[in-house]
Design a protein around this motif. Sequence first.
Motif, PDB file in Angstrom:
ATOM      1  N   THR A   1      30.695  41.289  49.010  1.00  0.00           N
ATOM      2  CA  THR A   1      30.376  40.482  50.194  1.00  0.00           C
ATOM      3  C   THR A   1      29.655  39.180  49.812  1.00  0.00           C
ATOM      4  O   THR A   1      29.833  38.161  50.479  1.00  0.00           O
ATOM      5  CB  THR A   1      29.501  41.285  51.182  1.00  0.00           C
TER       6      THR A   1
ATOM      7  N   GLN B   1      39.873  34.765  49.164  1.00  0.00           N
ATOM      8  CA  GLN B   1      39.143  35.430  48.080  1.00  0.00           C
ATOM      9  C   GLN B   1      40.194  36.176  47.242  1.00  0.00           C
ATOM     10  O   GLN B   1      40.792  37.136  47.715  1.00  0.00           O
ATOM     11  CB  GLN B   1      38.114  36.423  48.659  1.00  0.00           C
TER      12      GLN B   1
ATOM     13  N   ASN C   1      21.011  47.817  57.800  1.00  0.00           N
ATOM     14  CA  ASN C   1      21.561  46.461  57.795  1.00  0.00           C
ATOM     15  C   ASN C   1      22.919  46.477  58.495  1.00  0.00           C
ATOM     16  O   ASN C   1      23.772  47.310  58.182  1.00  0.00           O
ATOM     17  CB  ASN C   1      21.730  46.024  56.327  1.00  0.00           C
TER      18      ASN C   1
ATOM     19  N   GLU D   1      21.727  49.170  49.235  1.00  0.00           N
ATOM     20  CA  GLU D   1      22.935  49.868  49.680  1.00  0.00           C
ATOM     21  C   GLU D   1      22.728  51.382  49.595  1.00  0.00           C
ATOM     22  O   GLU D   1      22.053  51.865  48.673  1.00  0.00           O
ATOM     23  CB  GLU D   1      24.121  49.465  48.800  1.00  0.00           C
TER      24      GLU D   1
ATOM     25  N   ALA E   1      37.947  39.834  53.697  1.00  0.00           N
ATOM     26  CA  ALA E   1      38.849  39.895  52.551  1.00  0.00           C
ATOM     27  C   ALA E   1      38.735  41.209  51.781  1.00  0.00           C
ATOM     28  O   ALA E   1      39.308  41.348  50.701  1.00  0.00           O
ATOM     29  CB  ALA E   1      38.583  38.716  51.620  1.00  0.00           C
TER      30      ALA E   1
HETATM   31  C1  UD1 Z   1      28.134  46.225  54.276  1.00  0.00           C
HETATM   32  C2  UD1 Z   1      26.726  45.925  53.732  1.00  0.00           C
HETATM   33  C3  UD1 Z   1      25.783  47.041  54.180  1.00  0.00           C
HETATM   34  C4  UD1 Z   1      25.810  47.194  55.675  1.00  0.00           C
HETATM   35  C5  UD1 Z   1      27.223  47.418  56.179  1.00  0.00           C
HETATM   36  C6  UD1 Z   1      27.240  47.399  57.682  1.00  0.00           C
HETATM   37  C7  UD1 Z   1      27.001  44.777  51.588  1.00  0.00           C
HETATM   38  C8  UD1 Z   1      26.969  44.914  50.100  1.00  0.00           C
HETATM   39  N1  UD1 Z   1      26.801  45.888  52.283  1.00  0.00           N
HETATM   40  O1  UD1 Z   1      28.599  47.416  53.644  1.00  0.00           O
HETATM   41  O2  UD1 Z   1      24.471  46.746  53.756  1.00  0.00           O
HETATM   42  O3  UD1 Z   1      24.984  48.261  56.064  1.00  0.00           O
HETATM   43  O4  UD1 Z   1      28.092  46.374  55.700  1.00  0.00           O
HETATM   44  O5  UD1 Z   1      28.527  47.560  58.177  1.00  0.00           O
HETATM   45  O6  UD1 Z   1      27.161  43.668  52.073  1.00  0.00           O
HETATM   46  N2  UD1 Z   1      34.492  41.827  52.283  1.00  0.00           N
HETATM   47  C9  UD1 Z   1      35.087  40.715  51.742  1.00  0.00           C
HETATM   48  N3  UD1 Z   1      35.194  40.619  50.380  1.00  0.00           N
HETATM   49  C10 UD1 Z   1      34.696  41.563  49.561  1.00  0.00           C
HETATM   50  C11 UD1 Z   1      34.077  42.700  50.118  1.00  0.00           C
HETATM   51  C12 UD1 Z   1      33.981  42.801  51.496  1.00  0.00           C
HETATM   52  O7  UD1 Z   1      35.553  39.828  52.466  1.00  0.00           O
HETATM   53  O8  UD1 Z   1      34.832  41.380  48.346  1.00  0.00           O
HETATM   54  C13 UD1 Z   1      34.407  41.953  53.754  1.00  0.00           C
HETATM   55  C14 UD1 Z   1      35.117  43.186  54.270  1.00  0.00           C
HETATM   56  O9  UD1 Z   1      36.464  42.880  54.618  1.00  0.00           O
HETATM   57  C15 UD1 Z   1      34.298  43.565  55.486  1.00  0.00           C
HETATM   58  C16 UD1 Z   1      32.913  43.018  55.203  1.00  0.00           C
HETATM   59  O10 UD1 Z   1      33.052  42.092  54.140  1.00  0.00           O
HETATM   60  O11 UD1 Z   1      34.801  42.991  56.663  1.00  0.00           O
HETATM   61  C17 UD1 Z   1      31.940  44.108  54.789  1.00  0.00           C
HETATM   62  O12 UD1 Z   1      32.429  44.729  53.623  1.00  0.00           O
HETATM   63  P1  UD1 Z   1      32.470  46.313  53.461  1.00  0.00           P
HETATM   64  O13 UD1 Z   1      33.098  46.637  52.162  1.00  0.00           O
HETATM   65  O14 UD1 Z   1      33.017  46.939  54.669  1.00  0.00           O
HETATM   66  O15 UD1 Z   1      30.901  46.584  53.336  1.00  0.00           O
HETATM   67  P2  UD1 Z   1      30.132  47.917  53.684  1.00  0.00           P
HETATM   68  O16 UD1 Z   1      30.308  48.885  52.598  1.00  0.00           O
HETATM   69  O17 UD1 Z   1      30.489  48.334  55.041  1.00  0.00           O
END
Ligand code: UD1
Length: 444
Positions: free
Chosen positions: A84, A78, A173, A158, A12
């Motif tokens: 996340t 969401q 991670n 992070e 999301a």
């Molecule tokens: C995340 C991890 C990071 C990890 C990385 C690996 C967190 C805070 N960080 O960072 O530690 O190294 O992935 O790829 O978890 N999403 C939602 N809703 C939200 C935010 C995100 O559904 O409110 C989903 C996104 O669509 C995505 C996934 O969660 O598919 C990861 O979110 P993203 O924003 O890409 O996190 P990263 O910054 O990559």
Amino acid sequence: MANRLDAIVLAAGRSKRFKGSSPKVLHPLLGRPLIAHVLETLRVVKPKRVCLVVPPGKAVENALKGSKYPFEIVFAVQKEAGGTGHAAQIGLRKLQATGDVLVLAGDAPLVRAESLKALVEARREEAAASSILTAMFDDPPPYGRILRTDGAITGVVEARDATPEQLRVKEINTSTYAFDAQILARMLPKLTTDNAQGERYLTDVIGLLVDAGETLASVEGDPSEVMGTNTRADLAVVMRTLRKRVVQRLMDDGVTVVDPDTTYVDVGVTVGADTVLHPNVFLYDDTKIGSGCSIGPFAVLRSTKVGDGADVGPFASLRPGTQIAKGAHVGTFAEMKNAKIGEGAKVPHFSYLGDVTVGKGSNIAAGTITSNYDGKNKHATTIGDDVFIGSDTILVAPVRVGRGAYTGAGSVVTRDVAAGGLVYGVPATKRERKGGKKRKGRKG
Ligand code: UD1
Ligand code: CA
């Protein structure tokens, strides 16, 4: 008895870094939306239910319509991207899971099923509240860093919140976890937004678990499987990695790939053993190629079937609905759409064949064109077995050419040609019986 296994896929996010109009998890990747690759991997792991956490609207749901999975899929919306951790909370609430729950990032399509299985096993065997899939990099991308003291995990930080010293940690991670669902449910409400992005981070659950005295496990994955798709440049890297895997699988199955670097094969394509794929071949969607075929160089096949021993190319473009039967030959600069080419038939040089059936053993000479579109509707052309279509023939559809018939070079065929007949001229109203006397043509 093993716990019940469910999964949450986080999809999301607002894809800010992707700068697109649709969710990045729907971006096409080797013939499927990105997120469908994650679901394909889950097929192997066999969760009972999968909750997709999606943005408002039906875009993700619609994109997955028509795909069947061996698990139930539920959607949780969401409303705004609160991070996340917030997304995981919404997903878990929807699932009401009480056993094991895998949490995956919908933007990381390269994670392997073996790693997911290993995660679930590690958590169970070590009676851990969570197991985390990590990976080692000499020069890590801007991912969360795994913090350890004396080998034991103490938290995840992070990249944008990390100190320079924490940034030197080489273990990252991957955003892929197995959790005890009940413990996770207790931790998620404790998350705060006290970080660089003002979001609730799922990664902070790890620190909370450590504070609560829980055990944590980890599984080290391969750096090639951890890639998330945050930017279009990431997408290109992910595509290349996945493409390599697909081409490697073909070679393992007995296909000769002359130049893997320039061979583009979608995940839904099948190719039989002893087929040779020459450089710059593009096989898209559900294309199926038999064994002992030769394809390319430079051939684009989309939703096309090619029978055993057939050859296609160089420079051919075969569009959806095309079927090339056994031993047929499609040569240079042939374009086809919804064309059924019979066994042993030949279309050796520049032709356009659309909405056409060509019988067994027929020969379609250079420059033949089916004029299948009258500006409003598409019409069919039917060519029987053992027909010889002369060079530069234009077949104005709807039209039929009977078995064993001939058309002279440069004919414009506007009316049906009887079996064994020969027509020529513009329009092709001059007719002869094969081997017989010239007959006076009727006005067409
Ligand atoms: C995340 C991890 C990071 C990890 C990385 C690996 C967190 C805070 N960080 O960072 O530690 O190294 O992935 O790829 O978890 N999403 C939602 N809703 C939200 C935010 C995100 O559904 O409110 C989903 C996104 O669509 C995505 C996934 O969660 O598919 C990861 O979110 P993203 O924003 O890409 O996190 P990263 O910054 O990559
Ligand atoms: Ca990401």
